[in-house]
Design a protein around this motif. Structure first.
Motif, PDB file in Angstrom:
ATOM      1  N   ALA A 129      -7.746   3.899  -6.591  1.00 60.23           N
ATOM      2  CA  ALA A 129      -6.664   3.468  -7.480  1.00 60.23           C
ATOM      3  C   ALA A 129      -5.654   2.593  -6.738  1.00 60.23           C
ATOM      4  O   ALA A 129      -5.175   1.592  -7.279  1.00 60.23           O
ATOM      5  CB  ALA A 129      -5.972   4.684  -8.103  1.00 60.23           C
ATOM      6  N   VAL A 130      -5.330   2.956  -5.503  1.00 57.69           N
ATOM      7  CA  VAL A 130      -4.391   2.161  -4.716  1.00 57.69           C
ATOM      8  C   VAL A 130      -4.957   0.763  -4.492  1.00 57.69           C
ATOM      9  O   VAL A 130      -4.257  -0.243  -4.699  1.00 57.69           O
ATOM     10  CB  VAL A 130      -4.069   2.849  -3.371  1.00 57.69           C
ATOM     11  CG1 VAL A 130      -3.259   1.935  -2.460  1.00 57.69           C
ATOM     12  CG2 VAL A 130      -3.319   4.160  -3.607  1.00 57.69           C
ATOM     13  N   GLU A 131      -6.215   0.679  -4.092  1.00 52.15           N
ATOM     14  CA  GLU A 131      -6.850  -0.626  -3.877  1.00 52.15           C
ATOM     15  C   GLU A 131      -6.849  -1.451  -5.157  1.00 52.15           C
ATOM     16  O   GLU A 131      -6.614  -2.655  -5.129  1.00 52.15           O
ATOM     17  CB  GLU A 131      -8.287  -0.458  -3.378  1.00 52.15           C
ATOM     18  CG  GLU A 131      -8.383  -0.023  -1.946  1.00 52.15           C
ATOM     19  CD  GLU A 131      -9.820   0.014  -1.470  1.00 52.15           C
ATOM     20  OE1 GLU A 131     -10.258  -0.965  -0.843  1.00 52.15           O
ATOM     21  OE2 GLU A 131     -10.494   1.023  -1.744  1.00 52.15           O
TER      22      GLU A 131
ATOM     23  N   ILE B 197       0.840  -1.204   0.000  1.00 53.55           N
ATOM     24  CA  ILE B 197       0.000   0.000   0.000  1.00 53.55           C
ATOM     25  C   ILE B 197       0.874   1.252   0.000  1.00 53.55           C
ATOM     26  O   ILE B 197       0.585   2.219  -0.713  1.00 53.55           O
ATOM     27  CB  ILE B 197      -0.966  -0.007   1.203  1.00 53.55           C
ATOM     28  CG1 ILE B 197      -2.056  -1.064   0.989  1.00 53.55           C
ATOM     29  CG2 ILE B 197      -1.584   1.376   1.432  1.00 53.55           C
ATOM     30  CD1 ILE B 197      -2.910  -1.336   2.218  1.00 53.55           C
ATOM     31  N   ASN B 198       1.943   1.243   0.762  1.00 54.25           N
ATOM     32  CA  ASN B 198       2.852   2.390   0.801  1.00 54.25           C
ATOM     33  C   ASN B 198       3.450   2.669  -0.577  1.00 54.25           C
ATOM     34  O   ASN B 198       3.414   3.804  -1.071  1.00 54.25           O
ATOM     35  CB  ASN B 198       3.959   2.165   1.820  1.00 54.25           C
ATOM     36  CG  ASN B 198       4.920   3.329   1.879  1.00 54.25           C
ATOM     37  OD1 ASN B 198       4.541   4.445   2.190  1.00 54.25           O
ATOM     38  ND2 ASN B 198       6.178   3.065   1.552  1.00 54.25           N
ATOM     39  N   VAL B 199       3.999   1.636  -1.217  1.00 53.11           N
ATOM     40  CA  VAL B 199       4.645   1.820  -2.521  1.00 53.11           C
ATOM     41  C   VAL B 199       3.638   2.270  -3.565  1.00 53.11           C
ATOM     42  O   VAL B 199       3.840   3.274  -4.268  1.00 53.11           O
ATOM     43  CB  VAL B 199       5.347   0.513  -2.974  1.00 53.11           C
ATOM     44  CG1 VAL B 199       5.809   0.614  -4.420  1.00 53.11           C
ATOM     45  CG2 VAL B 199       6.516   0.201  -2.058  1.00 53.11           C
ATOM     46  N   VAL B 200       2.531   1.542  -3.683  1.00 55.89           N
ATOM     47  CA  VAL B 200       1.522   1.877  -4.694  1.00 55.89           C
ATOM     48  C   VAL B 200       0.914   3.244  -4.383  1.00 55.89           C
ATOM     49  O   VAL B 200       0.666   4.040  -5.290  1.00 55.89           O
ATOM     50  CB  VAL B 200       0.441   0.779  -4.790  1.00 55.89           C
ATOM     51  CG1 VAL B 200      -0.675   1.185  -5.751  1.00 55.89           C
ATOM     52  CG2 VAL B 200       1.064  -0.540  -5.241  1.00 55.89           C
ATOM     53  N   GLY B 201       0.704   3.528  -3.108  1.00 59.68           N
ATOM     54  CA  GLY B 201       0.150   4.824  -2.731  1.00 59.68           C
ATOM     55  C   GLY B 201       0.996   5.988  -3.202  1.00 59.68           C
ATOM     56  O   GLY B 201       0.466   6.993  -3.703  1.00 59.68           O
ATOM     57  N   HIS B 202       2.313   5.855  -3.068  1.00 60.02           N
ATOM     58  CA  HIS B 202       3.201   6.922  -3.522  1.00 60.02           C
ATOM     59  C   HIS B 202       3.258   7.008  -5.051  1.00 60.02           C
ATOM     60  O   HIS B 202       3.304   8.102  -5.613  1.00 60.02           O
ATOM     61  CB  HIS B 202       4.596   6.748  -2.917  1.00 60.02           C
ATOM     62  CG  HIS B 202       4.676   7.243  -1.509  1.00 60.02           C
ATOM     63  ND1 HIS B 202       4.304   6.474  -0.425  1.00 60.02           N
ATOM     64  CD2 HIS B 202       5.058   8.433  -1.010  1.00 60.02           C
ATOM     65  CE1 HIS B 202       4.469   7.180   0.686  1.00 60.02           C
ATOM     66  NE2 HIS B 202       4.914   8.372   0.356  1.00 60.02           N
TER      67      HIS B 202
END
Length: 144
Positions: free
Chosen positions: A122-124, A56-61
């Motif tokens: 989008a992150v999900e 979640i951290n990587v995709v979120g950024h």
């Protein structure tokens, strides 16, 4: 785009402690003393939560950058409930895994609520670990 292949190799050091190696990193997996382990590392289901948080951290950024959102940081709190009865062989009434995983994300950003809602969607949608957990990826275990 071609598929990427990820690998890990593991060996048991004792009945509860597993040493996993991937890309030159060593990961120690163990059970807490309350479950018969030596508490030398997080247990497998804790690592599963950690993997989800990391993804979640990587995709979120990545998504924030694409959307032009200034993301100063994320705080990701995860928890899940599972009944150990099946894993310990005491009952087959419930599944062995998590019944549900709850993720709460605190976003440090000046973006408005509507933009952050689109960001979260989008992150999900793009998080490989969330997708793996949500869609019943086949696991094939064999003896060699």
């Amino acid at each position: 785009m071609a598929d990427l292949k990820f690998r890990a190799k593991a060996h048991s050091e004792n009945p509860t402690k597993t040493v996993v190696e991937t890309r030159g990193f060593k990961i120690i997996i163990d059970e807490p003393e309350s479950l018969g382990g030596t508490n030398a590392g997080a247990n497998p289901v804790e690592y599963l939560l950690a993997a989800l948080a990391g993804c979640i951290n990587v995709v979120g950024h990545v998504v924030a950058k694409e959307m032009g959102i200034e993301l100063k940081g994320l705080q990701i709190d995860l928890e899940g409930d599972l009944n150990p009865a099946r894993f310990t062989g005491k009952s087959n009434a419930e599944r062995a895994g998590y019944k549900e995983i709850r993720v709460n994300i605190k976003v440090d950003s000046d973006a408005d609520a509507e933009t952050l809602s689109k960001w979260l969607d989008a992150v999900e949608d793009r998080c490989p670990v969330s997708d793996t957990l949500s869609n019943g990826t086949p696991v094939k275990i064999s003896l060699v």
